[in-house]
Design an enzyme around this catalytic site. Sequence first.
Site, short mmCIF file in Angstrom:
data_model
loop_
_atom_site.label_atom_id
_atom_site.label_comp_id
_atom_site.label_asym_id
_atom_site.label_seq_id
_atom_site.Cartn_x
_atom_site.Cartn_y
_atom_site.Cartn_z
N GLY A 356 0.95 -1.17 0.25
CA GLY A 356 0.02 0.12 -0.05
C GLY A 356 0.95 1.28 0.12
O GLY A 356 2.05 1.31 -0.08
N GLY A 359 2.70 5.55 4.67
CA GLY A 359 1.82 6.36 5.74
C GLY A 359 0.41 5.79 6.19
O GLY A 359 -0.49 6.31 6.78
N GLY A 361 0.14 2.99 7.37
CA GLY A 361 0.31 2.02 8.79
C GLY A 361 0.84 0.39 8.84
O GLY A 361 0.53 -0.30 9.47
N LYS A 362 1.56 0.20 7.62
CA LYS A 362 2.03 -1.08 7.37
C LYS A 362 2.90 -1.59 8.35
O LYS A 362 3.00 -2.60 9.01
CB LYS A 362 2.66 -1.24 6.02
CG LYS A 362 1.70 -0.67 4.87
CD LYS A 362 2.44 -1.16 3.49
CE LYS A 362 3.57 0.07 3.23
NZ LYS A 362 3.42 1.31 3.28
N SER A 679 -5.09 2.83 -18.37
CA SER A 679 -6.38 3.21 -17.79
C SER A 679 -6.85 4.72 -18.37
O SER A 679 -8.04 5.05 -18.06
CB SER A 679 -6.21 3.22 -16.42
OG SER A 679 -5.65 4.08 -15.63
N LYS A 722 -9.16 5.44 -6.79
CA LYS A 722 -9.29 6.35 -7.83
C LYS A 722 -10.63 7.02 -7.69
O LYS A 722 -10.94 8.17 -7.61
CB LYS A 722 -9.56 5.63 -9.27
CG LYS A 722 -8.25 5.27 -9.90
CD LYS A 722 -8.28 4.56 -11.17
CE LYS A 722 -7.22 3.91 -11.84
NZ LYS A 722 -7.12 3.17 -12.87
#
Length: 777
Positions: A356, A359, A361-362, A679, A722
Amino acid sequence: MVDNNNTRVIPLLPLRGLLVFPTMVLHLDVGREKSVNALEKVMLEDHEILLSTQKEISIDEPGEDEIYSIGTLAKVKQMLKLPNGTIRVLVEGLNRAKIERFTDNEEMFEVEVSILEEEHMENSLEEKALMRNTLHQFEQYIKLSKKISNETLASVADITEADRLADVISSHLPLKIAEKQDLLEMTSVKERLTKIIEILNNEQEVLGLEKKIGQRVKKSMEKTQKEYYLREQMKAIQKELGDKEGRSGEITSLREKILEAGMPESIEAKALKELDRYEKMPASSAESSVIRNYIDWLLNLPWTRETEDILDINHAEDILNEDHYGLEKVKERVLEYLAVQQLTKALKGPILCLAGPPGVGKTSLARSIARSLNREFVRISLGGVRDEAEIRGHRRTYVGAMPGRVIQGMKKAGSINPVFLLDEIDKMASDFRGDPSAALLEVLDPEQNNTFSDHFIEEPYDLSKVMFVTTANNIGTIPGPLLDRMEIISIPGYTELEKQHIASNYLLPKQMKEHGMTKGKLQVKDDALLKVIRYYTREAGVRNLERQMATLCRKAAKLLVSGEKKRVVVTDKTVEDMLGKPKFRYGLAEEEDQVGAATGLAYTTVGGDTLSIEVSVVQGKGKLILTGKLGDVMKESAQAAFSYIRSRSEELEVDPSFHEKNDIHIHVPEGATPKDGPSAGITMATALVSALTGRPVKKEVGMTGEITLRGRVLPIGGLKEKSMSAHRAGLTTIIMPKDNEKDLEDIPKSVRDELTFIPVSHLDEVLKVALGESKQK
């Protein structure tokens, strides 16, 4: 030969690194062409040749100035051609001779020489005394040096002529060529004998000193051997007395520790074998410290010690919720692991990869997992690691060898079942020292890591009970085989409401505590938090938000300490006074419908973002210009959209020859930022149709989807991120691929309720929704 006034012309043989005295008989090897020619001429005539030494050994073709002017007239007694082309000659020195001049013979060195007469002493008694002294000194020298045989001394003692004695002794002295040349140039026998006595005296002094030094070294060696013998005796005495002091006590202590460490049998046998080697090795040996270090590592590693898991699911859930808000998927996976563990009592540790943006929180989540399981926690950062030895360690043959980071982490944990965090696994690099990601394959494979091999430890180590957690911002940079061994759990960015909750319940209390604040001194209203989130941070995580909370606390601390206020209350109106002017504009949607400008939705490693795409049509020759630092995939999407519009020009009410009359310029703003990915395909096509038809693009519409040449809309990734960026930007309608409908349930309800999602499968559907009516025909 030509005789002229006591001089004669004879061939010259230059010698390298060698000097021949009169009366000397020795063999010479000759290989130089000029020297061979000289010898051949000599053998045809009276066998006499002048031997003179070169001043520099390295010169192959010496000139007149590079040969000593005084040499020895010699007789060639024998000549033999060797198989390698050189000639071996036997020569006998006759007299000293001086080179008067060189002739112009080009085939060989030829010189005019004069014979030097010996100057004998008038007083025969003085001559005898000098000869006796010289012989005595020579005898003493032979006794000390032991390099010259007694037979040589006997043959020298029989010489009765003073000049011959001086020359024979000179030939046996260990002198440099220049010093021997000085003796050769002395025609006075008295001077020569005096000089030889002086040289022999000096040599005896040097040899005497050498002998003393040798005896000193021998004594030192004997002392070391004596100490070793005494130490061995001391060991034997200590053993008899049962004394545990000294090294024997250390060995006994180490043996007890090895037997109590609970090592597997093979490891214990290896440790005891190394201990035996250590015991037999002298303490001063370098290898001794290497073995001791190795034994210490084996003793300090956990082999059987295991912390007991708290398998209470409710307890674990409370801890995870206490530390982190949201992140339901990760929490659910941890609780699933606990449930299975409770039922089976034996499960190989899973390998989770928390992927992810920064920031979210991993890293702190991995710490919470360890706390909820009651396990030890170890973290190692892999960012920038480019050496395979960092993972597997160095072999013990290297100076300062150490185990790899994995084994070091296990030693730090002190148990065989910690939660092991491999931070920033996507930021490893590889170079000539190896590929660390390849070394991690064994660590992160549940089928292999029960016998992990470290180069330093050299024995298999069981990592199967370790719960490995890795973190990454971008899983695209992780090598495929490594990624295949991990279970990917995507941690998306936070919504505004989640950020507000995190700031209120976690970040602000933490910063207030660190800055010495209490609730009575500082209060931050919810509307102020929302304004900070919207206008002072733009990120998927909450790292910058925490910095802003810290800034509020510092500003408040200054106001309180200076006495300006007794209590600080921050509202949406006072935020600007504390943090300055807003850094970002909230709601990036266009203020009115635009022709040739469409809003796309992008996904980056730091979360979702909106992307404005502009198209300009001007008269020209049909060029398609793409700017904005676009990647290859994005450029290809633009070309696919362009080709589709050409193929459907009639249905889209576009001039069929637009590509011949006009230049089309597609630009994606923020030109310094690299952009890539498929995309933006439908966004480019919509902006292009809008520019060509004059129909404006609705300002509240954002879109994402890949386009094919036939106008089909293909699915994309990162719909949740998105959608959240569209919500932040103030858009209300999202056009998305129909195949992405399954991803809608991942979008937070608070965001989903405020957006209208329109699934499409073809570009025609996109244009119906996105484009308004043309204002001019």
